[in-house]
Write an enzyme that holds these catalytic residues in place. Structure first.
Site, PDB file in Angstrom:
ATOM      1  N   ASP A   7       0.869  -1.189   0.000  1.00 43.34           N
ATOM      2  CA  ASP A   7       0.000   0.000   0.000  1.00 43.34           C
ATOM      3  C   ASP A   7       0.901   1.232   0.000  1.00 43.34           C
ATOM      4  O   ASP A   7       1.753   1.393   0.870  1.00 43.34           O
ATOM      5  CB  ASP A   7      -0.872  -0.035   1.262  1.00 43.34           C
ATOM      6  CG  ASP A   7      -1.952   1.033   1.269  1.00 43.34           C
ATOM      7  OD1 ASP A   7      -3.070   0.735   1.693  1.00 43.34           O
ATOM      8  OD2 ASP A   7      -1.659   2.185   0.883  1.00 43.34           O
ATOM      9  N   ASP A 106      -3.418   2.366  -5.466  1.00 43.51           N
ATOM     10  CA  ASP A 106      -2.233   2.315  -4.591  1.00 43.51           C
ATOM     11  C   ASP A 106      -2.117   1.020  -3.783  1.00 43.51           C
ATOM     12  O   ASP A 106      -1.440   1.002  -2.769  1.00 43.51           O
ATOM     13  CB  ASP A 106      -2.184   3.544  -3.683  1.00 43.51           C
ATOM     14  CG  ASP A 106      -3.050   3.399  -2.455  1.00 43.51           C
ATOM     15  OD1 ASP A 106      -4.134   2.777  -2.564  1.00 43.51           O
ATOM     16  OD2 ASP A 106      -2.653   3.890  -1.392  1.00 43.51           O
ATOM     17  N   GLU A 107      -2.778  -0.040  -4.243  1.00 45.55           N
ATOM     18  CA  GLU A 107      -2.725  -1.295  -3.486  1.00 45.55           C
ATOM     19  C   GLU A 107      -2.585  -2.503  -4.400  1.00 45.55           C
ATOM     20  O   GLU A 107      -3.255  -2.586  -5.419  1.00 45.55           O
ATOM     21  CB  GLU A 107      -4.032  -1.504  -2.701  1.00 45.55           C
ATOM     22  CG  GLU A 107      -4.225  -0.534  -1.590  1.00 45.55           C
ATOM     23  CD  GLU A 107      -5.586  -0.677  -0.949  1.00 45.55           C
ATOM     24  OE1 GLU A 107      -6.322  -1.641  -1.265  1.00 45.55           O
ATOM     25  OE2 GLU A 107      -5.911   0.192  -0.130  1.00 45.55           O
TER      26      GLU A 107
END
Ligand code: DGT
Ligand code: CA
Ligand code: CA
Length: 353
Positions: A7, A106-107
């Site tokens: 993350d 973002d993961e």
């Protein structure tokens, strides 16, 4: 199974810091200005300096400015963050796992079961990944490593920012007993209240409630999900997901409410979107209508086994008809959004079950 979850830290704001190093160290908030009036809109995210002052994602911009008038407020630049994200996902992360599931901008989850001997080696790999991302993009990330996806995500959450956490199989049992239920992904406020009413404070507590009762209160899917997590039988595989969603929109020659006229454009948008999906099959299909006054209305449907292009034509037409029924305005633009796109090979496995 060994899952490594990545993350990116305070992502949008961190990219802004990299583009303009002078703002680093100062409180920075990335804003979605809605344009209705000056400063209407909300904070998308903020760096940790701004968070210390109380500026959080989702906060109205005027409220943030009241709390921290001297913080730096920047307009969101999604395309730039997407590019950085793609470079990290495709250019770096893909090489470190046998499978990668890109869960959001973002993961990502990586299946590293076959890549490492044990959790000690997994830790070393995690460190390597963090270093590589920093070396190439100057982005700090937090990594969580655990025997399943959800635990990996929770572990990452507990180690933010710029952290690296490992939960070994032998630690899972006691972890589940002391993990507050509100830290489990997918537990929103409505469900949280229901669980609290049933005396559930920690994840493990769900096993003390009768399953049928839990099912009737929070639904079968959520109940099974929480039960399997609490009993440590949750084993959803990392699914090769190419990208989060693809949207394609076209402007029509005239504003219209004529189903067939609009559909002729919608079909083109579907073709373009599927071509960009590159053989990937989406699990969600949304029809998006941009009205004559530029207001946006959309209808989305989920297909658990994915939806092919051929089926998408008819389904999209139905969704479009629903929009026309629920709204009296003319449409100016129309398009589709394909979400949760999986490689066809991953979905084949489901079909063959
Ligand atoms: P963290 O806690 O260090 O992971 O911080 P972020 O900012 O990376 O937070 P995260 O991972 O929850 O969200 C990733 C990005 O998604 C974030 O940089 C901005 C965007 N985002 C999150 N919440 C919102 C929101 O409420 N509105 C909008 N427009 N964007 C959001
Ligand atoms: Ca995130
Ligand atoms: Ca993040």
């Amino acid at each position: 199974m060994i899952v490594l979850f990545v993350d990116f830290d305070y992502f949008f704001a961190q990219v802004e810091e990299i583009l303009n190093p002078k703002i680093k160290g100062k409180p920075v908030a990335v804003c979605v200005f809605s344009g209705r009036f000056k400063d209407s809109g909300a904070i998308a995210t903020s760096n940790y300096e701004a968070r210390k002052l109380g500026i959080k994602a989702g906060m109205p911009i005027p409220k943030a400015k009241e709390i921290a008038p001297n913080a730096i407020y920047l307009p969101i630049r999604k395309e730039i963050y997407k590019e950085v994200s793609n470079r990290i996902m495709d250019g770096i992360l893909k090489n470190y796992g046998d499978k990668i599931e890109i869960a959001s901008i973002d993961e990502a989850y990586l299946d590293i079961t076959q890549r490492v001997k044990d959790f000690r080696e997994a830790y070393i790999l995690g460190k390597e990944i963090k270093d590589k991302i920093y070396e190439k993009e100057k982005i700090t990330v937090t990594v969580g490593i655990a025997p399943n996806k959800i635990l990996a995500k929770i572990v990452a959450e507990l180690h933010k920012p710029n952290g690296l956490g490992v939960l070994k199989p032998e630690e899972v049992e006691s972890f589940i007993k002391t993990l507050p239920i509100d830290e489990v992904p997918g537990v929103g406020n409505t469900i949280l209240n229901k669980l609290k009413e049933n005396g559930i404070s920690y994840l493990y507590d769900v096993t003390k409630v009768d399953f049928e009762k839990l099912k009737s209160e929070i639904g079968k899917a959520k109940a099974s999900y929480l039960y399997s997590l609490a009993l440590n039988t949750y084993n959803e595989p990392v699914k090769e997901r190419i990208r989060k969603h693809i949207g394609r929109y076209v402007t029509m020659k005239n504003n219209s409410r004529d189903l067939d006229f609009i559909y002729s454009y919608l079909k083109r948008a579907i073709d373009e979107a599927y071509s960009r999906a590159n053989g990937g099959i989406p699990k969600t299909l949304a029809v998006v209508a941009i009205m004559e006054d530029l207001d946006i209305v959309s209808r989305e449907k989920t297909y658990n086994f994915g939806i092919t292009r051929e089926n998408a034509y008819d389904e999209a037409k139905l969704l479009l008809a629903e929009i026309l029924k629920s709204d009296r305005r003319k449409l100016r633009r129309v398009g589709v959004r394909l979400g949760k796109i999986y490689k066809a090979s991953t979905l084949d496995k489901f079909f063959n079950f």
